[in-house]
Write a protein that holds these residues in place. Structure first.
Motif, PDB file in Angstrom:
ATOM      1  N   PRO A   1     -91.558 -77.034  49.273  1.00 55.06           N
ATOM      2  CA  PRO A   1     -91.484 -75.575  49.140  1.00 55.06           C
ATOM      3  C   PRO A   1     -90.680 -75.112  47.916  1.00 55.06           C
ATOM      4  CG  PRO A   1     -90.046 -76.334  50.910  1.00 55.06           C
ATOM      5  CD  PRO A   1     -90.687 -77.565  50.346  1.00 55.06           C
ATOM      6  N   ASP A   2     -90.471 -75.994  46.953  1.00 53.30           N
ATOM      7  CA  ASP A   2     -89.769 -75.684  45.690  1.00 53.30           C
ATOM      8  C   ASP A   2     -90.175 -74.283  45.194  1.00 53.30           C
ATOM      9  OD1 ASP A   2     -88.956 -75.493  43.055  1.00 53.30           O
ATOM     10  OD2 ASP A   2     -89.748 -77.453  42.447  1.00 53.30           O
ATOM     11  N   ALA A   3     -89.204 -73.374  45.176  1.00 55.80           N
ATOM     12  CA  ALA A   3     -89.509 -71.959  44.873  1.00 55.80           C
ATOM     13  C   ALA A   3     -90.125 -71.769  43.489  1.00 55.80           C
ATOM     14  CB  ALA A   3     -88.234 -71.130  45.009  1.00 55.80           C
ATOM     15  N   ARG A   4     -89.922 -72.739  42.587  1.00 56.75           N
ATOM     16  CA  ARG A   4     -90.502 -72.604  41.247  1.00 56.75           C
ATOM     17  C   ARG A   4     -92.027 -72.685  41.287  1.00 56.75           C
ATOM     18  NH1 ARG A   4     -87.385 -77.402  38.314  1.00 56.75           N
ATOM     19  NH2 ARG A   4     -88.006 -78.319  40.291  1.00 56.75           N
ATOM     20  N   MET A   5     -92.556 -73.243  42.379  1.00 55.95           N
ATOM     21  CA  MET A   5     -94.002 -73.449  42.469  1.00 55.95           C
ATOM     22  C   MET A   5     -94.728 -72.263  43.109  1.00 55.95           C
ATOM     23  SD  MET A   5     -94.003 -76.340  41.100  1.00 55.95           S
ATOM     24  CE  MET A   5     -95.654 -76.977  41.314  1.00 55.95           C
ATOM     25  N   ALA A   6     -93.970 -71.227  43.479  1.00 54.29           N
ATOM     26  CA  ALA A   6     -94.604 -70.047  44.087  1.00 54.29           C
ATOM     27  C   ALA A   6     -95.584 -69.425  43.096  1.00 54.29           C
ATOM     28  CB  ALA A   6     -93.521 -69.035  44.473  1.00 54.29           C
ATOM     29  N   ALA A   7     -96.651 -68.853  43.629  1.00 58.28           N
ATOM     30  CA  ALA A   7     -97.640 -68.186  42.765  1.00 58.28           C
ATOM     31  C   ALA A   7     -97.003 -66.939  42.163  1.00 58.28           C
ATOM     32  CB  ALA A   7     -98.859 -67.813  43.591  1.00 58.28           C
ATOM     33  N   PRO A   8     -97.516 -66.448  41.021  1.00 57.20           N
ATOM     34  CA  PRO A   8     -96.960 -65.217  40.444  1.00 57.20           C
ATOM     35  C   PRO A   8     -96.961 -64.106  41.489  1.00 57.20           C
ATOM     36  CG  PRO A   8     -98.551 -66.225  38.955  1.00 57.20           C
ATOM     37  CD  PRO A   8     -98.617 -67.004  40.223  1.00 57.20           C
ATOM     38  N   GLY A   9     -95.815 -63.480  41.648  1.00 58.36           N
ATOM     39  CA  GLY A   9     -95.711 -62.376  42.607  1.00 58.36           C
ATOM     40  C   GLY A   9     -95.426 -62.820  44.029  1.00 58.36           C
ATOM     41  N   GLU A  10     -95.484 -64.112  44.292  1.00 58.23           N
ATOM     42  CA  GLU A  10     -95.226 -64.612  45.651  1.00 58.23           C
ATOM     43  C   GLU A  10     -93.725 -64.891  45.813  1.00 58.23           C
ATOM     44  OE1 GLU A  10     -97.308 -67.965  48.523  1.00 58.23           O
ATOM     45  OE2 GLU A  10     -96.813 -68.547  46.471  1.00 58.23           O
TER      46      GLU A  10
ATOM     47  N   VAL B   1     -83.808 -70.926  28.319  1.00 59.25           N
ATOM     48  CA  VAL B   1     -83.566 -71.197  29.748  1.00 59.25           C
ATOM     49  C   VAL B   1     -84.646 -70.570  30.630  1.00 59.25           C
ATOM     50  CG1 VAL B   1     -81.979 -70.658  31.657  1.00 59.25           C
ATOM     51  CG2 VAL B   1     -81.092 -71.576  29.496  1.00 59.25           C
ATOM     52  N   ARG B   2     -85.170 -71.367  31.544  1.00 59.30           N
ATOM     53  CA  ARG B   2     -86.169 -70.910  32.530  1.00 59.30           C
ATOM     54  C   ARG B   2     -85.645 -71.231  33.933  1.00 59.30           C
ATOM     55  NH1 ARG B   2     -87.437 -69.542  28.262  1.00 59.30           N
ATOM     56  NH2 ARG B   2     -89.360 -69.828  27.088  1.00 59.30           N
ATOM     57  N   HIS B   3     -86.059 -70.411  34.900  1.00 65.84           N
ATOM     58  CA  HIS B   3     -85.741 -70.671  36.315  1.00 65.84           C
ATOM     59  C   HIS B   3     -84.252 -70.941  36.537  1.00 65.84           C
ATOM     60  CE1 HIS B   3     -89.914 -70.781  37.543  1.00 65.84           C
ATOM     61  NE2 HIS B   3     -90.185 -71.683  36.628  1.00 65.84           N
ATOM     62  N   PHE B   4     -83.386 -70.129  35.974  1.00 62.51           N
ATOM     63  CA  PHE B   4     -81.955 -70.286  36.277  1.00 62.51           C
ATOM     64  C   PHE B   4     -81.779 -70.077  37.784  1.00 62.51           C
ATOM     65  CE2 PHE B   4     -77.610 -69.005  36.942  1.00 62.51           C
ATOM     66  CZ  PHE B   4     -76.900 -69.844  36.099  1.00 62.51           C
ATOM     67  N   ARG B   5     -81.117 -70.990  38.445  1.00 56.62           N
ATOM     68  CA  ARG B   5     -80.990 -70.898  39.900  1.00 56.62           C
ATOM     69  C   ARG B   5     -79.595 -71.343  40.343  1.00 56.62           C
ATOM     70  NH1 ARG B   5     -84.489 -74.556  37.881  1.00 56.62           N
ATOM     71  NH2 ARG B   5     -84.313 -76.745  38.470  1.00 56.62           N
ATOM     72  N   HIS B   6     -79.238 -70.864  41.508  1.00 58.17           N
ATOM     73  CA  HIS B   6     -77.885 -71.119  42.005  1.00 58.17           C
ATOM     74  C   HIS B   6     -77.902 -71.167  43.523  1.00 58.17           C
ATOM     75  CE1 HIS B   6     -74.185 -68.877  43.571  1.00 58.17           C
ATOM     76  NE2 HIS B   6     -73.867 -70.143  43.476  1.00 58.17           N
ATOM     77  N   LEU B   7     -77.175 -72.119  44.074  1.00 48.91           N
ATOM     78  CA  LEU B   7     -77.016 -72.210  45.524  1.00 48.91           C
ATOM     79  C   LEU B   7     -75.641 -72.812  45.785  1.00 48.91           C
ATOM     80  CD1 LEU B   7     -78.507 -71.940  48.307  1.00 48.91           C
ATOM     81  CD2 LEU B   7     -79.224 -74.324  47.999  1.00 48.91           C
ATOM     82  N   GLY B   8     -74.763 -72.061  46.429  1.00 47.64           N
ATOM     83  CA  GLY B   8     -73.433 -72.576  46.752  1.00 47.64           C
ATOM     84  C   GLY B   8     -72.684 -73.007  45.506  1.00 47.64           C
ATOM     85  N   MET B   9     -72.392 -74.291  45.414  1.00 43.13           N
ATOM     86  CA  MET B   9     -71.657 -74.824  44.256  1.00 43.13           C
ATOM     87  C   MET B   9     -72.580 -75.676  43.375  1.00 43.13           C
ATOM     88  SD  MET B   9     -68.582 -73.626  44.177  1.00 43.13           S
ATOM     89  CE  MET B   9     -67.420 -74.723  43.373  1.00 43.13           C
ATOM     90  N   ILE B  10     -73.824 -75.206  43.222  1.00 37.69           N
ATOM     91  CA  ILE B  10     -74.818 -75.878  42.376  1.00 37.69           C
ATOM     92  C   ILE B  10     -75.460 -74.824  41.476  1.00 37.69           C
ATOM     93  CG2 ILE B  10     -76.920 -77.311  42.336  1.00 37.69           C
ATOM     94  CD1 ILE B  10     -76.375 -77.663  45.456  1.00 37.69           C
TER      95      ILE B  10
END
Ligand SMILES: Cc1ncc(COP(=O)(O)O)c(C=O)c1O
Length: 437
Positions: free
Chosen positions: A180-189, A365-374
């Motif tokens: 379910p890697d969020a980067r793979m969501a369809a445009p707008g999904e 930079v693409r898909h900058f993402r953050h979760l907790g201490m990552i």
């Protein structure tokens, strides 16, 4: 004292380094580290590098932490090790009780590293079904791009071709369902909608194959080796429902994400699910000593309990439940409790994200993402060898960073300060702005 070159020549002659094409050490020698201090690594020439990836994601409270040092030193004066078959000791009992309290699961079975925890969980799951009279339920499902370790059983459920393809003839077949890697969501999904869509594929698979499936194994909320692929908790929620519906175990591999990495003590908490098995390692000892643990439900445990020896779980490792490692783990849990680390990290993470704003906004930079201490991002337009070039350039900026492919990430020890994070951000900006990297 050996000179830098002495040590490097000797390491090349005597040590086979992990995850390394050894020939590359001719041009890219490893750092010769002699000391650690908080989040810093210090080499033989006194140069300092910020350990931005916590030494393969294990370090939580810094190198040479006085509180963990004291616990291990105290234990050294009592007993360093005793086998855990036919003997027990206070550190392993204390740790098992505290992990049970924290996870809602019990009966801690110990291994020495992450991969052995995966092996243990897979074996207990299949053995459970055998003891339950359903020996044909011995297949495993994992997510695409998942990583669960590299011993033969663990590699069978890992899905990283670079590590797996060569050993295909040695491995047992397993099934991969879409990550379910969020980067793979369809445009707008949305990430959530994509997670639910992926869970529908899992459901279709289970509907057909549950009778021959023992367990689904996942890295909850974030697939580390896939390149810090983050996903919505809705997937875990739905996976739990489906595993219940189709009578398949859910194994949460929290080896990388456990102990606060994703912002809660365990990642599963964010989906409010309790897995049937939880695999723990890495941060469990604060990065001090090799230790892993698998905890499971009373129901699973009860299926092994009886008069027949072969019904029991006869797995073992020589260092199972090592007292020094257990004391390090207990010291780590004490620090979590006394310093209210989860709440403190929440505040820290907001500040760190602010510090990284310029990095997030960089044109590459693409898909900058953050979760907790990552924190992680992908870099656009990279040429082959990007990760090595970035790593070397970051070292020149006093930062120890090892990108995965074109994904750059930082996963620092929790003791890192905002100033130190600013230093990391500056180092990354220098690297990103260099057209040759
Ligand atoms: C999610 C996950 N599972 C298992 C492992 C394997 O752990 P170890 O390297 O200690 O065998 C890792 C290691 O990176 C991991 O990230």
């Amino acid at each position: 004292m050996a000179t830098d070159n002495d040590l490097l020549n000797r390491t090349r002659a005597a040590v086979w380094h992990p995850c390394t094409q050894m020939k590359q050490l001719e041009t890219a020698p490893p750092l010769a580290i002699v000391r650690g201090e908080g989040p810093w690594l210090i080499d033989i020439d006194g140069r300092r590098y910020l350990d931005a990836i916590s030494s393969w994601w294990v370090n939580l409270f810094g190198h040479c932490n006085p509180r963990i040092n004291a616990a291990i030193t105290d234990q050294l004066g009592k007993i360093e090790h005793v086998m855990l078959a036919g003997a027990t000791h206070e550190p392993v009992v204390d740790l098992s009780e505290r992990l049970a309290h924290l996870t809602g699961l019990g009966h801690a079975f110990y291994g020495s590293d992450g991969a052995s925890a995966t092996e243990i969980a897979l074996k207990i799951s299949a053995h459970y079904w055998r003891n339950a009279g359903q020996a044909e339920k011995n297949g495993f499902i994992s997510l695409t791009n998942g990583y669960h370790g590299e011993t033969v059983g663990a590699l069978s459920v890992t899905d990283i071709p670079l590590f797996k393809a060569t050993y295909a003839p040695l491995l047992r077949h397993s099934v991969q369902v879409p990550s379910p890697d969020a980067r793979m969501a369809a445009p707008g999904e949305s990430a959530e909608a994509y997670a639910v869509r992926c869970a529908a594929v899992l459901e279709a698979h289970l509907a057909e194959h549950a009778a021959t499936t023992a367990a689904l194994i996942v890295e909850p909320l974030m697939q580390g080796a896939a390149g810090m692929a983050m996903y919505h908790p809705a997937y875990l929620k739905r996976a739990r429902e489906l595993c219940d519906q189709y009578q398949v175990h859910l194994i949460a591999d929290e080896i990388a994400v456990g102990f606060g990495r994703t912002g809660t003590m365990f990642a599963c908490e964010q989906a409010a699910v309790r897995p049937d098995f939880i695999c723990l390692s890495k941060g469990i000892t604060g990065g001090y000593l090799p230790l892993s643990a698998v905890l499971t439900t009373d129901e699973v445990y009860a299926a092994f309990y009886g008069d027949a020896t072969a019904r029991g779980f006869l797995h073992s490792h020589s260092y199972t439940g090592n007292p020094l490692a257990c004391r390090a783990a207990l010291a780590v849990l004490d620090i979590f409790e006394h310093d209210n680390v989860i709440a403190a990290n929440r505040v820290k993470a907001i500040e760190f994200t602010r510090v990284l704003a310029e990095v997030a906004a960089h044109s590459r930079v693409r898909h900058f993402r953050h979760l907790g201490m990552i924190w992680a991002f992908d870099v656009a337009d990279t040429a082959p060898g990007f990760s090595t070039r970035f790593h070397r350039a970051a070292l020149a900026q006093a930062a120890f960073i090892r990108p995965i492919g074109n994904t750059v990430y930082v996963m620092p020890p929790y003791v890192t300060s905002a100033d130190e994070m600013r230093g990391l951000a500056d180092a990354m900006l220098v690297c990103l702005s260099n057209p040759d990297i």
